[in-house]
Design a protein around this motif. Structure first.
Motif: not given
Lengths: 563, 139
Positions: A218, A231, A233, A259, A263, A276, A278, A285, A295, A298
């Protein structure tokens, strides 16, 4: 004669703004407005944070046509939920008018006809215009790239991704994550990442031998007085869905615990907002959002979904920004006391005939393409009908590729991977070499010719079907269903692995596929190392040049039961 | 028990060595393995964590971690392997934690389970499906 720009000005507006303070669906607020750059970019800046999301651009530097899926089935808890809503149901859900710019941008309906009117979408020069406009309104906006960027075109292949590194780099993203990037090979990825200038994030990328983190998980940014943790992914199933020999020392996976741990870690460091970035795919997700607390946003990717509104899972907001440069999302947030108090969201459609190209980026893109323009522009055939790929089952592009493989490789049956990338070609248009590479360019293109028994074919198809239709998204692994030429089958997506497929039929004889009998099978993009055969684009080009004009007939050889 | 990573890997190699090709185990063979470990006692849930990938990147070497605070032993079972009993970790009274990581071989998609024997003599179980796939079609 009416110019395209005039036509578009006369049409209904393409988008609207929806947020906590907005009341309606996507189109309502902007109804009756003309389609213009100002209207497309219109946005009343809100709060203290702006996120700009682009993902899955797949090497598409210049505007393209990309037909959204007709069939996109959700299974298990995701059945019937966006993004598993298509066509007329999609229009109804989001209150959009048939034939409108948003119907063209977001659905497959009348695509061929609407494409001629509304024109191509995307293009990095247009994207640059939009990003600059957003930054003019909010200089501290974060630009986040969800990956599948250094992949998917003639110039990406020839420059090993350098064209996209240069173009995306000029947009000055704040972070990215990845998937197809790794199919350039680990040495090339390392080389690019070293000089990237912004973080290449992947909390779920580990050293395979020691199970230790291999990339930064992150980065925390301070923007507008808000601590924003992003972050990363990466696509969890790279070593399963792509050839792991290309990045032999890396391990991925969903790693939900990791994850959750990240967080907690960023919250412990004072993050006010947790994002996130992602490449999990939308359904993964959605499940993750329901299981990992904390989170806020996303930014989804991988499954190429374009949704005009956020999907909420508890307090987590899921954003889906489409693919191939067709859209970027602007998300404004008012973050107070570590909570989102208000938001405003807009999926901005990049109509290339409406949004003016940014001169600087246009020049940069032209420079990337210049050495290859002549070979890319060569016409290698014509198509009578629309060529498209996206959808759970066979599309016309892959039917064309399968037909080419069956004839050129003298096979009974052909298999073409269910990739989600690959722009469309409009009916009656020439097919250029660039078009062909847009549908095939990748680093393991060899077209094999081998023998398989009917039982082996069934096992492979069942395996791929489970990777798409397993009711638990954490067990879904790859793209859409493998496309099959020369063989028909019936599939019930609601059944278990091993029971989904039936009525496998060899089309040339109409006989049932015999489990014990051996068939000659041609295919490409095998994840097995050492696969031999000519690159798929050579096979298809040679076939197209022989055929001249090709018209792919409607394919009724896959009978789908969705329960 | 405090295993260094190298020792854990060595244990893992042992686990793999056990999984020689043999006819698929019958359900009763799995029951036998469990009964031998539990002495036929009932097995509850909670208190034991099994961590593994949902889809194996390589079915020949799948990383798993078992963690059962307060356990004296943890049995790992792969019911559809030729030899279902993969390994048993024993923890002495001086063990700093009751956690172990290893890599196991899986013949096919199956529900792998970990049964922990707790200090009070009770048994707890955790299980998860680990998918072994031919892969392909990377989206």
């Amino acid at each position: 004669m009416i110019s395209r720009r005039d036509f578009l000005q006369a049409a209904v507006a393409a988008s609207a703004i929806w947020g906590a303070d907005g009341v309606g669906r996507w189109s309502r607020l902007a109804a009756q407005q003309a389609l213009s750059q100002d209207k497309l970019l219109e946005f009343d800046t809100l709060g203290n944070v702006t996120l700009i999301h682009i993902t899955d651009s797949h090497g598409q530097l210049v505007p393209d046509w990309f037909r959204e899926p007709e069939t996109n089935l959700g299974v298990g808890a995701d059945k019937g939920l966006p993004p598993h809503v298509t066509g007329a149901d999609f229009l109804k859900l989001y209150n959009l008018k048939p034939g409108s710019p948003e119907a063209y941008a977001l659905t497959y309906l009348d695509f061929d006809a609407l494409a001629k009117g509304y024109g191509k979408m995307g293009g990095f020069d247009r994207i640059a215009t939009v990003v600059k406009a957003i930054r003019a309104a909010r200089p501290e906006a974060l630009l986040l790239d969800g990956g599948d960027t250094w992949h998917g075109s003639y110039t990406v292949l020839k420059t090993q991704g350098q064209d996209m590194v240069n173009a995306m780099g000029a947009l000055k993203p704040d972070a990215m994550t990845s998937h197809w990037e790794f199919t350039l090979g680990i040495d090339r990825v390392k080389e690019i990442v070293k000089g990237l200038g912004f973080p290449f994030l992947g909390a779920n990328i580990f050293d395979a031998t020691w199970d230790e983190p291999a990339y930064d998980p992150y980065k925390i940014f301070e923007r507008g007085g808000v601590q924003i943790a992003v972050i990363g992914q990466a696509f969890p199933y790279l070593p399963v869905a792509n050839p792991k020999g290309m990045f032999p020392d890396l391990s991925f996976g969903i790693r939900e615990d990791r994850i959750a741990q990240m967080v907690q870690e960023v919250r412990g460091k004072g993050a006010d907002l947790v994002v996130l970035l992602s490449h999990n795919g939308f359904d993964v997700d959605r499940k993750l959002a329901g299981r990992v607390a904390g989170i806020d946003v996303i930014l989804t990717g991988h499954t190429h979904d374009a949704l005009p509104e956020p999907v909420m899972v508890g307090k987590t907001m899921l954003i889906a920004s489409g693919s191939n440069g067709k859209f970027i999302t602007r998300l404004d947030l008012d973050v107070q006391g570590k909570e989102i108090k208000a938001f405003r969201h807009k999926l901005i459609p990049i109509f290339s005939d409406v949004i003016a190209p940014d001169a600087e980026m246009a020049k940069l893109v032209a420079a990337q393409r210049a050495p290859y323009e002549k070979e890319m522009a060569e016409v290698i055939g014509h198509t009578g009908g629309l060529l498209y790929r996206r959808g759970n089952f066979n599309g016309t592009w892959d039917d064309l590729i399968c037909n080419a493989m069956i004839e050129e490789r003298e096979a009974d049956i052909a298999l073409s991977p269910g990739f989600r990338w690959g722009p469309s070609v409009i009916a009656g248009q020439p097919i250029t070499r660039e078009d062909l590479y847009n549908a095939t360019a990748m680093t393991y293109p060899n077209c094999y010719r081998s023998e398989m028994t009917g039982a082996q074919l069934k096992a492979i198809l069942e395996d791929v079907a489970d990777n798409l239709f397993n009711p638990d998204p954490y067990y879904q692994q790859g793209g859409d269903m493998v496309r099959v030429g020369g063989m028909g089958y019936a599939i019930d997506v609601t059944k278990k692995q091993g029971e989904r497929l039936s009525n496998m039929t060899l089309l040339k004889t109409g006989a049932p596929v015999d489990p014990a009998k051996t068939y000659v099978v041609a295919g490409w993009a095998s994840v097995n190392q050492g696969t031999e055969g000519p690159p798929i684009w050579e096979v298809v080009e040679s076939w197209l040049k022989r055929k001249g004009t090709v018209t792919i007939e409607p394919n009724h050889s896959v009978a789908v039961t969705a329960g | 028990m405090r295993l260094s990573r190298r020792e854990v890997l060595a244990v893992g190699a042992g686990g793999v060595a056990l999984a020689v090709l043999a006819p698929r185990a019958e359900a009763s063979a799995v029951d036998d393995v469990v009964n031998q470990f539990t002495g036929g006692a009932s097995v509850g849930t909670g208190g034991v964590t099994l961590t593994a990938p949902e889809i194996a990147e390589n079915g020949n070497t799948v990383p798993i971690t078992v963690d059962a605070p307060g356990a004296t032993a943890i049995l790992v079972i792969a019911p559809n392997n030729p030899t279902p009993a993969v390994c048993t970790f024993n923890f002495g009274p001086m063990a700093g934690s009751q956690k172990a990581a290893t890599r196991i071989r899986l013949a096919q998609t199956q529900e792998v389970s970990a049964i922990a024997k707790m200090a009070d003599g009770s048994f707890k179980k955790a299980a998860m499906t680990i998918k072994v796939t031919v892969g392909g079609c990377g989206g």
